[in-house]
Design a protein around this motif. Structure first.
Motif, PDB file in Angstrom:
ATOM      1  N   VAL A  48      77.395  65.787 -78.989  1.00 25.48           N
ATOM      2  CA  VAL A  48      76.735  64.731 -79.767  1.00 25.48           C
ATOM      3  C   VAL A  48      75.276  65.100 -80.036  1.00 25.48           C
ATOM      4  O   VAL A  48      74.837  65.150 -81.181  1.00 25.48           O
ATOM      5  N   ALA A  49      74.510  65.332 -78.958  1.00 27.40           N
ATOM      6  CA  ALA A  49      73.085  65.602 -79.122  1.00 27.40           C
ATOM      7  C   ALA A  49      72.536  66.241 -77.863  1.00 27.40           C
ATOM      8  O   ALA A  49      73.051  66.014 -76.761  1.00 27.40           O
ATOM      9  N   THR A  50      71.486  67.050 -78.028  1.00 26.91           N
ATOM     10  CA  THR A  50      70.797  67.622 -76.886  1.00 26.91           C
ATOM     11  C   THR A  50      69.292  67.607 -77.124  1.00 26.91           C
ATOM     12  O   THR A  50      68.830  67.547 -78.270  1.00 26.91           O
ATOM     13  N   ILE A  51      68.560  67.689 -76.027  1.00 26.82           N
ATOM     14  CA  ILE A  51      67.119  67.860 -76.074  1.00 26.82           C
ATOM     15  C   ILE A  51      66.765  68.918 -75.034  1.00 26.82           C
ATOM     16  O   ILE A  51      67.216  68.860 -73.893  1.00 26.82           O
ATOM     17  N   THR A  52      65.967  69.896 -75.451  1.00 27.66           N
ATOM     18  CA  THR A  52      65.634  70.989 -74.545  1.00 27.66           C
ATOM     19  C   THR A  52      64.381  70.678 -73.736  1.00 27.66           C
ATOM     20  O   THR A  52      63.709  69.660 -73.961  1.00 27.66           O
ATOM     21  N   ILE A  53      64.061  71.585 -72.843  1.00 27.39           N
ATOM     22  CA  ILE A  53      62.903  71.414 -71.967  1.00 27.39           C
ATOM     23  C   ILE A  53      61.604  71.354 -72.760  1.00 27.39           C
ATOM     24  O   ILE A  53      60.628  70.747 -72.308  1.00 27.39           O
ATOM     25  N   ILE A  54      61.591  71.938 -73.959  1.00 28.79           N
ATOM     26  CA  ILE A  54      60.381  71.891 -74.779  1.00 28.79           C
ATOM     27  C   ILE A  54      60.469  70.802 -75.836  1.00 28.79           C
ATOM     28  O   ILE A  54      59.595  70.713 -76.702  1.00 28.79           O
ATOM     29  N   GLY A  55      61.525  70.004 -75.780  1.00 27.86           N
ATOM     30  CA  GLY A  55      61.619  68.863 -76.675  1.00 27.86           C
ATOM     31  C   GLY A  55      62.358  69.099 -77.974  1.00 27.86           C
ATOM     32  O   GLY A  55      62.416  68.205 -78.832  1.00 27.86           O
ATOM     33  N   THR A  56      62.944  70.267 -78.120  1.00 29.12           N
ATOM     34  CA  THR A  56      63.729  70.536 -79.322  1.00 29.12           C
ATOM     35  C   THR A  56      65.025  69.738 -79.272  1.00 29.12           C
ATOM     36  O   THR A  56      65.713  69.723 -78.253  1.00 29.12           O
ATOM     37  N   THR A  57      65.353  69.093 -80.368  1.00 26.27           N
ATOM     38  CA  THR A  57      66.575  68.285 -80.417  1.00 26.27           C
ATOM     39  C   THR A  57      67.593  68.899 -81.363  1.00 26.27           C
ATOM     40  O   THR A  57      67.250  69.623 -82.301  1.00 26.27           O
ATOM     41  N   ASN A  58      68.836  68.587 -81.103  1.00 24.33           N
ATOM     42  CA  ASN A  58      69.931  69.073 -81.932  1.00 24.33           C
ATOM     43  C   ASN A  58      71.000  67.984 -81.960  1.00 24.33           C
ATOM     44  O   ASN A  58      71.259  67.332 -80.933  1.00 24.33           O
ATOM     45  N   PHE A  59      71.610  67.794 -83.121  1.00 17.77           N
ATOM     46  CA  PHE A  59      72.591  66.722 -83.279  1.00 17.77           C
ATOM     47  C   PHE A  59      73.843  67.225 -83.972  1.00 17.77           C
ATOM     48  O   PHE A  59      73.783  68.113 -84.830  1.00 17.77           O
ATOM     49  N   ALA A  60      74.953  66.615 -83.635  1.00 16.34           N
ATOM     50  CA  ALA A  60      76.178  66.858 -84.376  1.00 16.34           C
ATOM     51  C   ALA A  60      76.007  66.304 -85.785  1.00 16.34           C
ATOM     52  O   ALA A  60      75.317  65.293 -85.987  1.00 16.34           O
ATOM     53  N   ASP A  61      76.620  66.951 -86.754  1.00 22.05           N
ATOM     54  CA  ASP A  61      76.489  66.498 -88.144  1.00 22.05           C
ATOM     55  C   ASP A  61      76.926  65.042 -88.307  1.00 22.05           C
ATOM     56  O   ASP A  61      76.357  64.298 -89.109  1.00 22.05           O
ATOM     57  N   SER A  62      77.920  64.649 -87.537  1.00 26.89           N
ATOM     58  CA  SER A  62      78.480  63.302 -87.683  1.00 26.89           C
ATOM     59  C   SER A  62      77.519  62.197 -87.257  1.00 26.89           C
ATOM     60  O   SER A  62      77.730  61.033 -87.603  1.00 26.89           O
ATOM     61  N   VAL A  63      76.461  62.542 -86.516  1.00 26.02           N
ATOM     62  CA  VAL A  63      75.533  61.508 -86.035  1.00 26.02           C
ATOM     63  C   VAL A  63      74.117  61.696 -86.555  1.00 26.02           C
ATOM     64  O   VAL A  63      73.246  60.867 -86.288  1.00 26.02           O
ATOM     65  N   LYS A  64      73.866  62.757 -87.290  1.00 23.42           N
ATOM     66  CA  LYS A  64      72.526  63.011 -87.820  1.00 23.42           C
ATOM     67  C   LYS A  64      72.064  61.852 -88.686  1.00 23.42           C
ATOM     68  O   LYS A  64      72.812  61.342 -89.515  1.00 23.42           O
ATOM     69  N   GLY A  65      70.823  61.456 -88.469  1.00 25.68           N
ATOM     70  CA  GLY A  65      70.262  60.345 -89.223  1.00 25.68           C
ATOM     71  C   GLY A  65      70.570  58.983 -88.629  1.00 25.68           C
ATOM     72  O   GLY A  65      69.977  57.980 -89.041  1.00 25.68           O
ATOM     73  N   ARG A  66      71.494  58.927 -87.672  1.00 28.12           N
ATOM     74  CA  ARG A  66      71.856  57.655 -87.050  1.00 28.12           C
ATOM     75  C   ARG A  66      71.497  57.611 -85.569  1.00 28.12           C
ATOM     76  O   ARG A  66      71.148  56.540 -85.047  1.00 28.12           O
TER      77      ARG A  66
END
Length: 116
Positions: A48-66
């Motif tokens: 679904v989503a992650t946040i790294t130790i330096i604050g970088t985020t990543n999201f699944a396409d299905s939830v981006k923007g929401r």
């Protein structure tokens, strides 16, 4: 032993919002990556989503923007803010953490149900 405890799940109508919390027994700031996965009945567990130790985020396409993910190091807690929820978001949501030795930890999951 690291423990992750999720909370905040529940039943919500389509279009509504929920905020999930993942409280860690260890220092959230020490994990190289913390995130959320979900598993719907009869399906595999998906990212679904992650946040790294330096604050970088990543999201699944299905939830981006929401959905948004954030981390409060002082509270050792990671949050998943879910807006504009859809019935297809219904699943058990699991918190996941990876430490510096690449060991992976999982929470017990929290149910999110979105009614149409």
């Amino acid at each position: 032993q690291v423990q992750l405890v999720e909370s905040g799940g529940g039943l919500v109508q389509a279009g509504g919002s929920l905020r999930l919390s993942c409280a860690a027994s260890g220092r959230i700031a020490s994990f190289i990556r913390v995130g959320w996965y979900r598993q719907a009945p009869g399906k595999q567990r998906d990212f679904v989503a992650t946040i790294t130790i330096i604050g970088t985020t990543n999201f699944a396409d299905s939830v981006k923007g929401r959905f948004t993910i954030s981390r409060d190091n002082a509270k050792n807690t990671v949050y998943l803010q879910m807006n504009s929820l859809k019935p297809e978001d219904t699943a058990v949501y699991y918190c996941n953490a990876v430490d510096a030795s690449r060991s992976t930890y999982w929470g017990q999951g929290t149910q999110v149900t979105v009614s149409s």
